[in-house]
Design an enzyme around this catalytic site. Structure first.
Site, PDB file in Angstrom:
ATOM      1  N   PHE A 137     -20.680   7.990  14.527  1.00  0.00           N
ATOM      2  CA  PHE A 137     -20.268   6.667  14.066  1.00  0.00           C
ATOM      3  C   PHE A 137     -21.067   6.254  12.826  1.00  0.00           C
ATOM      4  CE2 PHE A 137     -20.793   2.097  13.839  1.00  0.00           C
ATOM      5  CZ  PHE A 137     -19.484   1.652  13.907  1.00  0.00           C
ATOM      6  N   LYS A 184     -36.269   0.755  20.457  1.00  0.00           N
ATOM      7  CA  LYS A 184     -34.944   0.164  20.304  1.00  0.00           C
ATOM      8  C   LYS A 184     -34.221   0.325  21.634  1.00  0.00           C
ATOM      9  CE  LYS A 184     -31.133  -0.092  17.065  1.00  0.00           C
ATOM     10  NZ  LYS A 184     -30.018  -0.059  17.991  1.00  0.00           N
ATOM     11  N   SER A 216     -27.390  -7.271  12.442  1.00  0.00           N
ATOM     12  CA  SER A 216     -27.575  -5.872  12.807  1.00  0.00           C
ATOM     13  C   SER A 216     -28.911  -5.421  12.237  1.00  0.00           C
ATOM     14  CB  SER A 216     -26.515  -5.026  12.118  1.00  0.00           C
ATOM     15  OG  SER A 216     -25.387  -4.917  12.869  1.00  0.00           O
ATOM     16  N   GLU A 225     -41.484  -1.346  17.837  1.00  0.00           N
ATOM     17  CA  GLU A 225     -40.943  -1.555  19.190  1.00  0.00           C
ATOM     18  C   GLU A 225     -39.938  -0.459  19.486  1.00  0.00           C
ATOM     19  OE1 GLU A 225     -39.041  -5.336  18.875  1.00  0.00           O
ATOM     20  OE2 GLU A 225     -40.923  -6.423  18.674  1.00  0.00           O
ATOM     21  N   CYS A 238      -4.770  21.620  47.144  1.00  0.00           N
ATOM     22  CA  CYS A 238      -3.589  21.713  48.000  1.00  0.00           C
ATOM     23  C   CYS A 238      -2.435  22.477  47.348  1.00  0.00           C
ATOM     24  CB  CYS A 238      -3.118  20.313  48.410  1.00  0.00           C
ATOM     25  SG  CYS A 238      -2.366  19.395  47.065  1.00  0.00           S
ATOM     26  N   LYS A 291     -33.412   5.999  14.411  1.00  0.00           N
ATOM     27  CA  LYS A 291     -32.745   6.441  15.636  1.00  0.00           C
ATOM     28  C   LYS A 291     -33.013   7.917  15.884  1.00  0.00           C
ATOM     29  CE  LYS A 291     -28.776   4.554  16.782  1.00  0.00           C
ATOM     30  NZ  LYS A 291     -27.423   3.955  16.787  1.00  0.00           N
TER      31      LYS A 291
HETATM   32  N1  LIG Z   1     -20.127   5.413  19.145  1.00  0.00           N
HETATM   33  C1  LIG Z   1     -19.372   4.445  18.696  1.00  0.00           C
HETATM   34  O1  LIG Z   1     -18.159   4.504  18.706  1.00  0.00           O
HETATM   35  C2  LIG Z   1     -20.014   3.223  18.123  1.00  0.00           C
HETATM   36  C3  LIG Z   1     -19.254   2.139  17.701  1.00  0.00           C
HETATM   37  C4  LIG Z   1     -19.907   1.014  17.202  1.00  0.00           C
HETATM   38  C5  LIG Z   1     -21.293   1.004  17.130  1.00  0.00           C
HETATM   39  N2  LIG Z   1     -22.006   2.096  17.567  1.00  0.00           N
HETATM   40  C6  LIG Z   1     -23.460   2.184  17.515  1.00  0.00           C
HETATM   41  O2  LIG Z   1     -24.066   1.019  17.852  1.00  0.00           O
HETATM   42  C7  LIG Z   1     -24.958   0.626  16.866  1.00  0.00           C
HETATM   43  C8  LIG Z   1     -24.515  -0.771  16.730  1.00  0.00           C
HETATM   44  O3  LIG Z   1     -24.899  -1.350  15.568  1.00  0.00           O
HETATM   45  P1  LIG Z   1     -25.387  -2.835  15.631  1.00  0.00           P
HETATM   46  O4  LIG Z   1     -24.859  -3.545  14.507  1.00  0.00           O
HETATM   47  O5  LIG Z   1     -25.128  -3.378  17.003  1.00  0.00           O
HETATM   48  O6  LIG Z   1     -26.910  -2.656  15.393  1.00  0.00           O
HETATM   49  P2  LIG Z   1     -27.936  -1.827  16.149  1.00  0.00           P
HETATM   50  O7  LIG Z   1     -27.654  -1.779  17.593  1.00  0.00           O
HETATM   51  O8  LIG Z   1     -28.112  -0.532  15.494  1.00  0.00           O
HETATM   52  O9  LIG Z   1     -29.181  -2.733  15.880  1.00  0.00           O
HETATM   53  C9  LIG Z   1     -29.250  -4.141  16.124  1.00  0.00           C
HETATM   54  C10 LIG Z   1     -29.399  -4.424  17.553  1.00  0.00           C
HETATM   55  O10 LIG Z   1     -30.449  -3.683  18.103  1.00  0.00           O
HETATM   56  C11 LIG Z   1     -30.811  -4.278  19.296  1.00  0.00           C
HETATM   57  N3  LIG Z   1     -32.226  -4.051  19.573  1.00  0.00           N
HETATM   58  C12 LIG Z   1     -32.691  -3.247  20.556  1.00  0.00           C
HETATM   59  N4  LIG Z   1     -34.013  -3.228  20.588  1.00  0.00           N
HETATM   60  C13 LIG Z   1     -34.422  -4.060  19.631  1.00  0.00           C
HETATM   61  C14 LIG Z   1     -35.709  -4.462  19.198  1.00  0.00           C
HETATM   62  N5  LIG Z   1     -36.821  -4.003  19.759  1.00  0.00           N
HETATM   63  N6  LIG Z   1     -35.778  -5.339  18.169  1.00  0.00           N
HETATM   64  C15 LIG Z   1     -34.654  -5.795  17.575  1.00  0.00           C
HETATM   65  N7  LIG Z   1     -33.408  -5.449  17.957  1.00  0.00           N
HETATM   66  C16 LIG Z   1     -33.297  -4.588  18.960  1.00  0.00           C
HETATM   67  C17 LIG Z   1     -30.391  -5.704  19.203  1.00  0.00           C
HETATM   68  O11 LIG Z   1     -29.389  -5.905  20.157  1.00  0.00           O
HETATM   69  C18 LIG Z   1     -29.797  -5.832  17.852  1.00  0.00           C
HETATM   70  O12 LIG Z   1     -28.682  -6.682  17.860  1.00  0.00           O
HETATM   71  C19 LIG Z   1     -24.743   1.492  15.627  1.00  0.00           C
HETATM   72  O13 LIG Z   1     -25.980   2.019  15.210  1.00  0.00           O
HETATM   73  C20 LIG Z   1     -23.856   2.601  16.151  1.00  0.00           C
HETATM   74  O14 LIG Z   1     -24.591   3.815  16.286  1.00  0.00           O
HETATM   75  C21 LIG Z   1     -21.390   3.162  18.044  1.00  0.00           C
HETATM   76 ZN   LIG Z   2      -3.870  18.108  45.808  1.00  0.00          ZN
END
Ligand SMILES: NC(=O)c1ccc[n+]([C@@H]2O[C@H](COP(=O)([O-])OP(=O)(O)OC[C@H]3O[C@@H](n4cnc5c(N)ncnc54)[C@H](O)[C@@H]3O)[C@@H](O)[C@H]2O)c1
Ligand SMILES: [Zn+2]
Length: 821
Positions: free
Chosen positions: A37, A116, A83, A114, A410, A313
Site C-alpha cells: 500500500f 508505533k 497521519s 515510541e 463427504c 516501519k
Molecule cells: N493494506 C492496506 O490496504 C492499507 C490501506 C490503507 C492504509 N494502510 C496502512 O495504514 C497506514 C495508515 O496510514 P495512516 O494515515 O493511518 O497513518 P499511520 O497509521 O501510518 O500513522 C498515523 C497513526 O499512527 C498511529 N500511532 C500508533 N502509535 C503511535 C504513536 N506512538 N504516536 C503517534 N501515532 C501513533 C495513530 O493512530 C496515528 O493516527 C499506512 O501506513 C498504510 O500502510 C494499509
Molecule cells: Zn462435504
C-alpha cells in the site's frame, strides 16, 4: 514519462489507493500488505511532485485515509488528527533528520521514540475531569462519536481526580485488541464455525464501530495513550506530557525512550526489531517525534503530516520454503479453506509450517505448482501468508495445483455462490463437519439446551455411527447398552490406506501387561525408539524382568504379540502402531476366527465398535483387559446424565425448537417472531411469500432460506421424527413477553411517527427486548428513536442534553444485529 502517461497512471493509482483505503478504514479488511500500500502511495506522491499541475486537492496523498460512517454522530475535531509520514529505510530517516536540522537551524534537539502501535486512533475529550467525548480519527477533521463504546474499555478513566488537571484537555492514543484476546475470540469463532477475523487491528476497528456497546464490552479492548493537547496544560515538552497523563491514570506503554541523536534513534529501532514480538499487541514500527513543543511549532505541518515526526516501519519479514501439500478444511458451515503445508521455516520469531491460501482465486493468482518454493510473510496477520512463488526453483514438469471439485469429507461436488470467493459443500445434512455443526447448534444453550452433549461427545457419537442428524439424538435412548464403553477419543488409532485399523504400540502393551503403568511404557518406548519393532519388544521383555513385574505372565503376553506379528507380517505397515486385529487375536483367538476380527477392523474405527460387531459374550477378566485398549469411555453416569438432558429438552418451547432446527438466517429473535406469528411449524411451512414479508424483520433472504429448508426431504423427515418424539412444534397458550435482550439496560424514547410500530407497540417491543421505555426527554436516555416529523423543540432539547438520535432503521438494525452476533 509523458504528461499524458503520468495523468493516466495518477488516475489509476488514485483509484487503487481509494479502494484500499475504503477496505481498510470502512470495512476493516485488507487485500494487500501495508508495504504494498505504502509503495502505491509513494509512487503517487512522486508523480505529483514531478507533474505539479496534476495534483488534485482530493488526491489521497492530500487527505488522511479514514472517513466517517453514517451509523454514528459526526463530531468535528478541535485539533486536526493527522497521519504520519512513513518510511521503511534508514537512509530516509537520516534525510528526515537533516530536514529537521535545516528547519530549526541548529542541532540541539531531542527525539522522543515510541513504538508505533497497530490499532485504531482515538481522541478523548475531558471537561472538568469528566470524559465527555470519544471520537475516531475519521477524515482528520471530523470523526465518529464512539463514546458509548469507548466507555466500556476498562482502563480508560471516566473521570480524573488530580490537582493539576486543566478544565479542558484532549488525550490521544491507540485502541487495540491484545493478541491473546484476539486469539481467544478467533478460537471461539472457529469452534462455532464462523469466519475468523484477519488480524487484531481489523478486529479492534470493527469492534469499535459496533452498534451495541454490550457486545463491545465483552471484547477486552485496551488502549495506549501518547498525546496530550489543550490550552494551558502546563507542559512544554512531550516527555513531560507523557509523565503527566500517566500520573492521571492513562495507560502509557513503557516502551518509550528519549534520544539526542539520530544514531540513538537507530539503536532504539534495532533494539525493538525482534523484542516487539513479546509485547501484548501488534506494533508495526517506531515513531520519532521532536520532544520540544516550540521546536515542533517552528517545523510545522504538510497537508496531512507533521514535519516534526515520522514513522519508521519494519518491513514484514519474509522467508522462502517448499510447499509440501495443500489441505482443504471443511468448516461447520460447509465453507472450504485451503491451507498450505510448508517445510518448516523460521519467520519473525516463530517456526512456520502452515500458511493460509484463502480460496481458489488466490491459488490461481499466485500460479502455484506442486512442490513450488514459495515466499511466506508475516504481515499484520497472525497466520502467515504466501506472497509469491519463486519461479526459478520450480521443478521441471511440476503440474499446477488444481483446486478440488469435491468435498474432502463427504465427496459431494462443491459449489460456489455468485459473488463469493469461497467454495462450499452443499451437503448440509450429510457432510460430517456440517452435521457436527448443526448438532452443536441444536443442543446449544439457546436452542434445545442439552448441556450434557458437549462437542467431544457429539463427535464420538457421529464418528462411531450412533448419530448422523439431530433427530437421531432422541433414538439414543434405545441404544444405551451399546453406548456403555463407547470411546470418547480416537487418538490412539491410525487407519492405513487399505482401511485397516491400527492401534498405538503403547496402548497395545498396556493392555497386554499387568502392573505396569502407561507412563512407564511410554517412557520405555521413547527411550528405545531407535530400535526396530521386534528388537524393541525383546528389549521390553528384558525390562519387564528387571522390573520384576509379573514376569512370566507379562513376558508371555509379549511373546504372543511377537508370534502374531510374525504370522501376519503382511499387515505391518505403520510405524509405532500394530494392527488392532493382531492384538485382539491374543484375547479372542479361541472364540472367533482371525478373519472375522480382521474384517471388522476394516469396517470400524474403534475397539468398542469392533466388539459390538463381533457380538461375543466375554468373561469379565477379558473385558477388563480389552478396556485398557480404549481411550476415555462412556460410563453409566455419563450415559444417564446424557439421557436425562435429552429427555428434559423435549420440554423446550416451540420458538426454541424452531431456532434449533437451524433454518439458515433464523436467529433467536426471528424464531420468536415467527413462532408467535404463525403458531405452528405447519403454518410457517404453508405461509405465502406475502404473508412472510408482512412480518417485521423478514426479508427476501429469509423467505428464500425458509423455502430452501422445507424443500429438503431430509429436513421434513427429521421434523416428523422429532414430532413423534414429542418435541413441541406449536405454540402453547401462554403470554409471550420476553423476545430477547438486545436492549437490556437501555433507556429509550421514540418521538414522531414510526413506520413499523404504533404508539403502544413500540413500548411493548422495547420492553420485550429488555429495554426500558421512558416517556419524556431527559439526559438519562440512551437514545431517542427519531420518527417522521419529530417535534423541533424536543429535538433541540435532546441535542442540548447530548442524547443521541437514531433512525427507526438503525434501531431495528440494533435489535436484529444483536441477534446475529
Ligand atoms: N493494506 C492496506 O490496504 C492499507 C490501506 C490503507 C492504509 N494502510 C496502512 O495504514 C497506514 C495508515 O496510514 P495512516 O494515515 O493511518 O497513518 P499511520 O497509521 O501510518 O500513522 C498515523 C497513526 O499512527 C498511529 N500511532 C500508533 N502509535 C503511535 C504513536 N506512538 N504516536 C503517534 N501515532 C501513533 C495513530 O493512530 C496515528 O493516527 C499506512 O501506513 C498504510 O500502510 C494499509
Ligand atoms: Zn462435504
Amino acid at each position: 514519462m509523458t504528461h499524458l502517461e503520468a495523468a493516466a497512471r495518477i488516475a489509476q493509482l488514485t483509484k487503487e489507493i481509494n479502494h484500499h483505503n475504503h477496505l481498510y478504514y470502512q470495512e476493516s479488511r485488507i487485500e494487500i500488505s501495508d508495504f504494498e500500500f505504502d509503495r502505491l502511495l509513494e509512487e503517487l506522491v512522486k508523480l505529483e511532485r514531478e507533474f505539479p499541475d496534476l495534483l488534485k486537492s482530493d488526491s489521497p496523498s492530500q487527505r488522511v485515509g479514514g472517513t466517517i460512517t453514517k451509523e454514528f454522530q459526526t463530531v468535528e475535531h478541535e485539533y486536526r488528527m493527522l497521519s504520519l509520514g512513513n518510511t521503511y529505510t534508514i537512509e530516509e530517516l537520516r534525510a528526515f533528520d537533516e530536514r529537521v536540522v535545516k528547519g530549526l537551524g541548529r542541532s540541539d534537539y531531542e527525539y522522543f521514540c515510541e513504538m508505533k502501535f497497530d490499532g485504531v486512533a482515538i481522541s478523548l475529550v475531558y471537561e472538568n475531569g469528566q470524559l465527555v467525548r470519544a471520537v475516531t480519527r475519521g477524515d482528520g477533521n471530523k470523526g465518529d462519536d464512539v463514546t458509548a463504546n469507548v466507555k466500556t474499555i476498562r482502563n480508560i478513566p471516566l473521570s480524573i481526580k488530580a490537582a493539576n488537571v486543566p478544565t479542558k484537555f484532549e488525550v490521544r492514543g491507540e485502541i487495540f485488541l491484545p493478541i491473546k484476546e484476539f486469539e481467544k475470540i478467533n478460537a471461539e469463532k472457529e469452534a462455532k464455525g464462523e469466519a475468523p477475523m484477519a488480524n487484531p487491528r481489523n478486529a479492534a476497528s470493527g469492534t469499535l464501530k459496533m452498534q451495541d456497546s454490550s457486545v463491545v464490552a465483552k471484547r477486552r479492548l485496551n488502549c495506549y495513550f501518547y498525546q496530550l493537547l489543550g490550552e494551558n496544560i502546563g507542559v512544554t515538552k512531550h516527555d513531560e506530557a507523557i509523565h503527566l497523563i500517566e500520573s492521571w491514570g492513562f495507560n502509557v506503554s513503557p516502551t518509550y525512550k528519549k534520544a539526542t541523536t539520530i544514531d540513538e534513534v537507530l539503536d532504539y529501532i534495532e533494539d525493538w526489531r525482534e523484542k516487539r514480538y513479546l509485547l501484548p499487541l501488534d506494533t508495526d514500527g517506531v515513531v520519532l517525534k521532536i520532544n520540544d513543543y516550540d521546536q515542533r511549532e517552528e517545523l510545522g505541518f504538510t497537508a496531512k503530516t507533521p514535519r516534526w515526526a515520522i514513522a519508521y516501519k519494519y518491513k514484514a519479514e519474509s522467508a522462502e520454503t517448499e510447499l509440501l501439500s495443500i489441505t482443504y478444511q471443511v468448516g461447520r458451515t460447509g465453507a472450504i479453506t485451503p491451507v498450505a503445508n510448508l517445510a518448516p521455516v523460521q519467520l519473525a520469531g516463530t517456526t512456520v509450517k502452515r500458511a493460509s491460501l484463502h480460496n481458489a482465486n488466490e491459488i490461481e493468482r499466485l500460479d502455484i505448482h506442486e512442490r513450488d518454493f514459495v515466499y511466506v510473510e508475516k504481515g499484520g496477520e497472525i497466520i502467515p501468508k504466501i506472497t509469491a512463488v519463486n519461479p526459478v526453483r520450480r521443478k521441471a514438469g511440476a503440474p499446477p495445483i488444481h483446486y478440488i471439485t469435491t468435498c474432502p469429507e463427504c465427496g459431494t461436488g462443491l459449489v460456489r455462490k455468485e459473488g463469493e470467493a469461497k467454495h462450499y459443500c452443499p451437503n448440509a445434512v450429510g457432510c460430517p463437519p456440517q452435521v457436527l455443526g448443526r448438532i452443536e447448534h441444536f443442543v446449544s444453550k439457546r436452542a434445545m439446551d442439552i448441556d450434557s452433549l458437549g462437542t467431544e461427545r457429539i463427535r464420538a457419537l457421529i464418528d462411531q455411527g450412533f448419530i448422523s442428524s439431530y433427530a437421531d439424538i432422541y433414538d439414543l435412548d434405545n441404544k444405551q447398552q451399546e453406548l456403555l464403553g463407547l470411546e470418547m477419543s480416537q487418538d490412539q488409532y491410525e487407519r492405513e490406506v487399505s482401511g485397516l485399523l491400527y492401534i498405538s504400540l503403547e496402548k497395545a502393551l498396556f493392555a497386554l501387561t499387568e502392573g505396569i503403568s502407561y507412563k512407564q511404557i511410554q517412557d520405555f518406548l521413547l527411550e528405545n525408539n531407535h530400535l526396530p519393532l521386534r528388537d524393541r519388544l525383546r528389549a521390553f521383555q528384558v525390562q519387564i524382568r528387571s522390573w520384576k513385574k509379573k514376569v512370566p505372565a507379562n513376558v508371555g503376553m509379549v511373546d504372543f504379540l511377537l508370534q502374531n506379528l510374525d504370522s501376519h507380517q503382511d499387515l505391518m505397515k505403520v510405524e509405532d502402531y500394530v494392527p488392532v486385529a493382531v492384538v485382539l487375536e491374543i484375547f479372542l483367538g479361541r472364540r472367533v476366527e482371525f478373519d472375522r476380527i480382521l474384517e471388522a477392523s476394516k469396517k470400524h474405527g474403534t475397539v468398542h465398535t469392533i466388539l459390538l460387531d463381533l457380538q461375543l459374550t466375554l468373561p469379565d477378566e477379558i473385558n477388563e483387559r480389552i478396556k485398557k485398549l480404549k481411550a476415555n469411555t462412556f460410563q453409566e453416569g455419563v450415559i444417564s446424565n446424557m439421557m436425562e438432558g435429552i429427555f428434559k429438552s423435549k420440554e423446550q418451547h416451540f420458538e426454541k425448537v424452531l431456532f434449533a432446527i437451524g433454518i439458515r438466517n433464523i436467529g433467536e429473535n426471528t424464531a420468536v417472531l415467527l413462532a408467535k406469528h404463525f403458531g405452528s411449524i405447519e403454518k410457517l411451512q404453508e405461509a405465502t411469500t406475502e404473508e412472510l414479508l408482512e412480518i417485521n424483520g423478514v426479508g427476501e433472504t429469509l423467505v428464500h432460506s425458509i423455502r430452501e429448508f422445507f424443500a429438503q426431504p431430509e429436513n421434513l423427515e427429521h421434523i416428523a421424527r422429532l414430532k413423534a418424539q414429542g418435541l413441541k412444534f406449536e405454540m402453547e397458550e401462554r403470554e409471550l413477553t420476553q423476545l430477547g435482550n438486545a436492549l437490556a439496560g437501555k433507556r429509550i424514547l421514540a418521538s414522531g411517527k414510526l413506520q413499523n410500530f404504533k404508539r403502544d407497540e413500540i413500548v411493548d417491543f422495547v420492553q420485550a427486548h429488555g429495554g426500558q421505555y421512558i416517556s419524556s426527554v431527559s439526559k438519562n436516555l440512551d437514545f431517542i428513536i427519531e420518527g417522521e416529523e419529530m417535534g423541533p423543540s424536543k429535538k433541540e432539547k435532546a441535542q442540548k442534553l447530548g442524547v443521541p438520535l437514531i433512525s427507526e432503521e438503525e434501531f431495528l438494525r440494533l435489535v436484529n444485529g444483536y441477534e446475529k452476533t
